[in-house]
Design a protein around this motif. Structure first.
Motif, PDB file in Angstrom:
ATOM      1  N   TYR A 163      13.368   3.407   0.084  1.00 50.42           N
ATOM      2  CA  TYR A 163      12.379   4.437  -0.253  1.00 50.42           C
ATOM      3  C   TYR A 163      12.798   5.200  -1.510  1.00 50.42           C
ATOM      4  N   THR A 164      14.098   5.464  -1.644  1.00 47.42           N
ATOM      5  CA  THR A 164      14.590   6.153  -2.837  1.00 47.42           C
ATOM      6  C   THR A 164      14.307   5.323  -4.084  1.00 47.42           C
ATOM      7  N   ASP A 220      10.029   9.727  -2.111  1.00 48.97           N
ATOM      8  CA  ASP A 220      11.099  10.657  -1.772  1.00 48.97           C
ATOM      9  C   ASP A 220      10.943  11.288  -0.393  1.00 48.97           C
ATOM     10  N   THR A 221       9.731  11.584   0.007  1.00 47.14           N
ATOM     11  CA  THR A 221       9.529  12.196   1.319  1.00 47.14           C
ATOM     12  C   THR A 221       9.971  11.248   2.422  1.00 47.14           C
ATOM     13  N   MET A 242      16.030  -7.478  -1.447  1.00 47.46           N
ATOM     14  CA  MET A 242      14.747  -7.262  -2.117  1.00 47.46           C
ATOM     15  C   MET A 242      14.718  -5.924  -2.859  1.00 47.46           C
ATOM     16  N   ARG A 243      15.408  -4.927  -2.309  1.00 46.78           N
ATOM     17  CA  ARG A 243      15.527  -3.651  -3.024  1.00 46.78           C
ATOM     18  C   ARG A 243      16.219  -3.861  -4.366  1.00 46.78           C
ATOM     19  N   ILE A 287      10.646  -2.775   2.088  1.00 46.94           N
ATOM     20  CA  ILE A 287      10.279  -1.809   3.134  1.00 46.94           C
ATOM     21  C   ILE A 287       9.790  -2.533   4.379  1.00 46.94           C
ATOM     22  N   ARG A 288       8.994  -3.579   4.196  1.00 49.19           N
ATOM     23  CA  ARG A 288       8.505  -4.338   5.358  1.00 49.19           C
ATOM     24  C   ARG A 288       9.662  -4.926   6.145  1.00 49.19           C
TER      25      ARG A 288
END
Length: 374
Positions: free
Chosen positions: A198-199, A204-205, A164-165, A174-175
């Motif tokens: 996340y990237t 970013d955090t 999915m990314r 993410i899920r």
């Protein structure tokens, strides 16, 4: 590297059984704080897979260790599966070797789900390197077929999240990754892939936190330093990127993928002579599109355009060419006054960007180029 304990031992056996003896040793004092011995019949797959894991876990966590049961796989299919994993995890360009081994594992044990998940991961790696959209489609089909019978398997959710990314479906990715991480919080690879998602989503955090968790879990896992460095690189923090990747090379001077990535960082930093050195070294170890491309840029920056074009043309041999490769070829030919060749490569760059966007509409590098020509 900050480790407080080390696990040592030996393996003995014959044609009927195998015995593993282990000791947990305090690194500061040498004191043995725990031991285990486990004997399994060579035909007892449950003992070999889960029994040994429980024995080791009982030493590491005496208060109680109950691992999630591994899905079954036959002893005849296991060697193909494990060797395929070795190829899949060691770098980003051995996926075809892994694919062949996973297919052999599936042919040997069609009911085993782990080789199917691993095959999907290898197809995703092929897509990342070649832009082969059919590979990504095949990966998703394998995982969706396995999901109804293995809805709680973390490996499956991690692999599906990675697909999915690649498709730009970041919230869904993410899920899926959070399901995998929650099921197995100590699995550093799931944390790494979560950081990658996340990237891609520009969170970013959260990405940095995930990568830091990987480093805490597995301080010498080179893949996280590479991807953490790429996060910094993509945000223009080149010094931080170089420091992380240089750490990998200190540990593994012949890591071709790390050398190729460092070449790209040095190019961005305008350290062109150093970029040439590490890129040539990478290509001598494992020729790839990345090392050829970075070497070409380093040469072009040094006004050695003919040499640069030769490297770019070598890069064309590796999978589907990238937008950057076409643009650099166009620029090099323009510099030499070859306008017809430059125009051809600009047209091919446009087609490449449009093809990539058909798979991932969130790919900002392709979006910006496609919009700039409008």
């Amino acid at each position: 590297f900050g480790a407080t304990h080390a696990l040592t031992g030996r393996v003995t056996g014959d044609d009927k059984s195998v015995t593993v003896e282990g000791r947990l040793v305090e690194t500061a004092t040498g004191r043995v704080s725990g031991t285990f011995t486990k004997t399994c019949s060579v035909d007892d797959e449950g003992c070999l897979q889960d029994g040994l894991l429980r024995a080791i876990g009982s030493v590491l966590d005496p208060r109680g260790f109950e691992p999630q049961a591994s899905p079954p796989i036959s002893k005849d299919a296991m060697p193909y599966y494990l060797q395929g994993l070795e190829y899949l995890r060691r770098d980003s360009f051995s996926y075809d070797l892994a694919i062949d081994l996973f297919r052999r594992a599936i042919a040997t044990d069609p009911s085993a789900v782990l080789p199917q998940i691993a095959l999907a991961e290898a197809y995703t790696a092929r897509y990342a390197e070649t832009n082969d959209a059919m590979a990504l489609t095949a990966a998703e089909a394998l995982l969706q077929a396995a999901l109804p019978t293995h809805p709680d398997l973390p490996q499956l959710h991690a692999a599906l999240g990675n697909v999915m990314r690649a498709q730009g479906r970041y919230d869904a990715a993410i899920r899926e990754l959070l399901k995998a991480v929650q099921a197995d919080p100590s699995n550093y690879f799931y944390q790494k892939v979560l950081g990658d998602v996340y990237t891609a989503a520009r969170q970013d955090t959260d990405a940095a936190s995930a990568y830091e968790r990987v480093i805490a879990l597995q301080p010498r896992y080179w893949g996280v330093y590479l991807n953490y460095g790429i996060l910094h690189y993509n945000r223009g923090r080149y010094e931080e990127a170089a420091a992380l990747i240089e750490q990998v090379i200190q540990w593994a001077p012949d890591n071709a993928q790390a050398l190729a990535t460092l070449g790209g960082v040095y190019v961005a930093m305008r350290r062109n002579a150093e970029a040439e050195v590490v890129s040539r070294r990478s290509c001598s170890l494992q020729p790839t599109r990345a090392c050829r491309l970075n070497l070409g840029i380093a040469l072009q920056r040094q006004r050695r355009s003919e040499e640069a074009i030769a490297e770019y043309e070598q890069a064309l041999r590796y999978g589907n060419p990238t937008l950057t490769l076409f643009l650099n070829l166009a620029t090099a030919h323009t510099y030499l006054g070859r306008l017809d060749e430059a125009r051809d490569y600009f047209q091919r760059a446009i087609a490449s960007a449009e093809e990539r966007l058909r798979v991932n509409l969130q790919d900002t590098s392709q979006q910006s180029f496609s919009a700039s020509r409008s």
